[in-house]
Design an enzyme around this catalytic site. Structure first.
Site, short mmCIF file in Angstrom:
data_model
loop_
_atom_site.label_atom_id
_atom_site.label_comp_id
_atom_site.label_asym_id
_atom_site.label_seq_id
_atom_site.Cartn_x
_atom_site.Cartn_y
_atom_site.Cartn_z
N SER A 23 0.83 -1.21 0.00
CA SER A 23 0.00 0.00 0.00
C SER A 23 0.87 1.27 0.00
O SER A 23 2.05 1.23 0.37
CB SER A 23 -0.90 0.01 1.23
OG SER A 23 -1.67 -1.17 1.29
N1 SAM Z 1 -0.02 -5.16 4.46
C1 SAM Z 1 0.67 -5.40 3.22
C2 SAM Z 1 2.03 -4.81 3.15
O1 SAM Z 1 2.48 -4.16 4.10
O2 SAM Z 1 2.70 -5.02 2.12
C3 SAM Z 1 -0.15 -5.02 2.01
C4 SAM Z 1 -1.30 -5.92 1.86
S1 SAM Z 1 -1.97 -6.08 0.25
C5 SAM Z 1 -2.71 -4.52 -0.02
C6 SAM Z 1 -3.31 -7.18 0.67
C7 SAM Z 1 -2.88 -8.59 0.97
O3 SAM Z 1 -4.00 -9.29 1.51
C8 SAM Z 1 -2.41 -9.40 -0.24
O4 SAM Z 1 -1.13 -9.89 -0.03
C9 SAM Z 1 -3.45 -10.53 -0.34
O5 SAM Z 1 -2.93 -11.75 -0.83
C10 SAM Z 1 -3.89 -10.63 1.11
N2 SAM Z 1 -5.19 -11.31 1.33
C11 SAM Z 1 -6.34 -11.24 0.60
N3 SAM Z 1 -7.27 -12.03 1.16
C12 SAM Z 1 -6.71 -12.61 2.26
C13 SAM Z 1 -7.17 -13.52 3.25
N4 SAM Z 1 -8.42 -14.02 3.25
N5 SAM Z 1 -6.32 -13.89 4.23
C14 SAM Z 1 -5.05 -13.41 4.28
N6 SAM Z 1 -4.56 -12.55 3.36
C15 SAM Z 1 -5.39 -12.14 2.37
#
Ligand code: SAM
Length: 211
Positions: free
Chosen positions: A57
């Site tokens: 993000s």
């Molecule tokens: N917090 C992260 C960082 O610091 O880089 C950015 C997160 S990114 C915007 C969103 C993440 O949520 C992705 O890696 C995606 O694979 C994960 N995601 C989506 N659905 C999920 C779930 N049900 N459980 C765990 N992770 C999930």
């Protein structure tokens, strides 16, 4: 540019107002969480691709969410969506222990490697699975932060929030959502809307159902 320049920009733009959050950002260099090909943009206030159609993000929304979360040094924190591991390291700089869940195995590995560069890595437990179900084994949590967009607030996450706890979660469609601040108090669950945000979708049992 260097990490200090990014932090200075975030302070000047008033995304960072709290000294503890400033110090957390200074202690976690964003370049270690960016794939090689985008590393020259590590200190821009932009989201960047991390593979598998996912993103790290923009620093401004990361800072905003950390300020809203109001983390104390004794807080037990649950993060849904490890991604690059950047936010998990910032959370670990602020709280006592962080459980972070990622659903894509390759990204969990990417994050684990990136976290080797993080001074706070011993305070992070990296988990693979569907974060929409939370992590009941260590519940309740003082703070829960969801870094992907859910269609509604997953009930397991509300159940796993401690009394006096706070959760931040984007709720809405697969591109745009509203950022909810959910609190559990003695007399019930309270919800406020902070404003509009754009996150990749939360995919899972209590999230969007497609992969
Ligand atoms: N917090 C992260 C960082 O610091 O880089 C950015 C997160 S990114 C915007 C969103 C993440 O949520 C992705 O890696 C995606 O694979 C994960 N995601 C989506 N659905 C999920 C779930 N049900 N459980 C765990 N992770 C999930």
């Amino acid at each position: 540019m260097k990490n200090e320049d990014l932090v200075e920009t975030l302070i000047r733009m008033k995304y960072i107002t709290d000294e503890r959050i400033k110090n957390a950002f200074l202690s976690v260099d964003r370049k270690y969480f960016i794939p090689e090909e985008y590393r020259s943009k590590a200190y821009y206030d932009d989201p960047l691709p991390i593979g598998y159609n996912q993103t790290i993000s923009a620093p401004s929304i990361v800072a905003t969410m950390l300020e809203l979360l109001d983390i104390g040094p004794e807080d037990k924190i649950l993060e849904i969506g490890t991604g690059s591991g950047y936010n998990a390291c910032l959370l670990a700089a602020l709280g006592k222990i962080v459980y972070t869940i990622e659903r894509i195995p390759q990204l969990r590995e990417f994050a684990k490697q990136n976290m080797q560069n993080c001074a706070h890595r011993d305070k992070i437990v990296s988990l693979l699975g569907d974060g929409s179900e939370g992590y009941v084994a260590e519940a309740p949590y003082d703070k829960i932060i969801v870094t992907c967009g859910a269609p509604e607030v997953p009930s397991p996450l509300v159940e796993q929030l401690a009394v006096g706890g706070r959760m931040l979660i984007p709720v809405g469609g697969t591109f745009f959502q509203e950022l909810y601040i959910v609190e559990r108090r003695d007399d019930g669950i309270y919800r406020k809307i902070w404003g509009d945000v754009a996150f990749v979708p939360l995919i899972g049992k209590h999230g969007h159902r497609w992969a």
